[in-house]
Design a protein around this motif. Sequence first.
Motif, PDB file in Angstrom:
ATOM      1  N   PHE A   1      -0.775  44.223 -28.799  1.00  0.00           N
ATOM      2  CA  PHE A   1       0.320  43.458 -28.202  1.00  0.00           C
ATOM      3  C   PHE A   1      -0.163  42.058 -27.887  1.00  0.00           C
ATOM      4  O   PHE A   1      -1.252  41.881 -27.338  1.00  0.00           O
ATOM      5  CB  PHE A   1       0.754  44.176 -26.914  1.00  0.00           C
ATOM      6  CG  PHE A   1       1.794  43.470 -26.081  1.00  0.00           C
ATOM      7  CD1 PHE A   1       3.095  43.950 -26.021  1.00  0.00           C
ATOM      8  CD2 PHE A   1       1.487  42.338 -25.319  1.00  0.00           C
ATOM      9  CE1 PHE A   1       4.055  43.326 -25.228  1.00  0.00           C
ATOM     10  CE2 PHE A   1       2.427  41.706 -24.532  1.00  0.00           C
ATOM     11  CZ  PHE A   1       3.717  42.209 -24.484  1.00  0.00           C
ATOM     12  N   VAL A   2       0.620  41.040 -28.246  1.00  0.00           N
ATOM     13  CA  VAL A   2       0.351  39.664 -27.816  1.00  0.00           C
ATOM     14  C   VAL A   2       1.680  39.041 -27.407  1.00  0.00           C
ATOM     15  O   VAL A   2       2.739  39.436 -27.883  1.00  0.00           O
ATOM     16  CB  VAL A   2      -0.317  38.803 -28.916  1.00  0.00           C
ATOM     17  CG1 VAL A   2      -1.702  39.313 -29.249  1.00  0.00           C
ATOM     18  CG2 VAL A   2       0.551  38.738 -30.165  1.00  0.00           C
ATOM     19  N   TYR A   3       1.627  38.080 -26.512  1.00  0.00           N
ATOM     20  CA  TYR A   3       2.840  37.341 -26.136  1.00  0.00           C
ATOM     21  C   TYR A   3       3.180  36.322 -27.218  1.00  0.00           C
ATOM     22  O   TYR A   3       2.295  35.771 -27.880  1.00  0.00           O
ATOM     23  CB  TYR A   3       2.637  36.621 -24.804  1.00  0.00           C
ATOM     24  CG  TYR A   3       2.648  37.518 -23.601  1.00  0.00           C
ATOM     25  CD1 TYR A   3       3.824  38.160 -23.201  1.00  0.00           C
ATOM     26  CD2 TYR A   3       1.500  37.736 -22.861  1.00  0.00           C
ATOM     27  CE1 TYR A   3       3.841  38.989 -22.093  1.00  0.00           C
ATOM     28  CE2 TYR A   3       1.505  38.565 -21.749  1.00  0.00           C
ATOM     29  CZ  TYR A   3       2.675  39.181 -21.372  1.00  0.00           C
ATOM     30  OH  TYR A   3       2.694  40.007 -20.272  1.00  0.00           O
ATOM     31  N   ALA A   4       4.462  36.057 -27.391  1.00  0.00           N
ATOM     32  CA  ALA A   4       4.907  35.048 -28.365  1.00  0.00           C
ATOM     33  C   ALA A   4       6.186  34.397 -27.872  1.00  0.00           C
ATOM     34  O   ALA A   4       7.056  35.063 -27.310  1.00  0.00           O
ATOM     35  CB  ALA A   4       5.137  35.690 -29.732  1.00  0.00           C
ATOM     36  N   GLU A   5       6.287  33.093 -28.069  1.00  0.00           N
ATOM     37  CA  GLU A   5       7.537  32.388 -27.822  1.00  0.00           C
ATOM     38  C   GLU A   5       8.352  32.437 -29.103  1.00  0.00           C
ATOM     39  O   GLU A   5       7.842  32.150 -30.190  1.00  0.00           O
ATOM     40  CB  GLU A   5       7.269  30.941 -27.420  1.00  0.00           C
ATOM     41  CG  GLU A   5       6.607  30.811 -26.058  1.00  0.00           C
ATOM     42  CD  GLU A   5       6.400  29.360 -25.679  1.00  0.00           C
ATOM     43  OE1 GLU A   5       5.613  28.682 -26.373  1.00  0.00           O
ATOM     44  OE2 GLU A   5       7.037  28.910 -24.712  1.00  0.00           O
TER      45      GLU A   5
END
Length: 202
Positions: free
Chosen positions: A119-123
């Motif tokens: 899991f990674v954050y993304a805009e």
Amino acid sequence: CLQSISLPKAKTIDRDLVRGLVTVFDNASGNAQQLPVMLRTRGQSSLQYPKAGYLMKFIDQQTGGETSASLLGLSENTEYTLNSLYEDNTKIRDFASLSLWSSIRNTGRDTVHAYTIDFVYAEVFINGAYAGLYGFQENVNLASFGLANAKSISLFMPDSHRVPSLKTAPVSGEVWDDIQLEETTQETPWALLKEAVDQMFY
């Protein structure tokens, strides 16, 4: 470090798969990629949220079939999920739980490693408009478990907590009551699941 994902313009993304071109900017490496994909909204009750989640399948430009890719440091897979994180105002619940599971795999339990989801954050930007912060993660499939080439294995997705009736167990097809057959390399996946349900609940 936030990543940026731009979904395709012009077409509306809904429950049916639509073809598009996804642009991914990786702030960590400074790389940018454009990939042909098939996209659709995902979820059940979450479809009622103002902020939708999406499933992204990579396709081969020459053959039109599915292909695999690795984005933003995640393991290579044929499909990924954009988790809207809408119901969590803190935006850390899923990240914290998946990070905890990931830390368990690093305690020397080699068999755990294959069953964790990265899991990674993304805009995310859709049609050029900012859609907000998302969780970019592997979709749960045989490939995400390292089982894409395994024999005699099936992956099911229950849509409720209701125990299925043995009387309605199918011989073939993709649905048994509230259970969806996602992937299989077995000849009789429903017979084996029926036996397991019988042992567990009946």
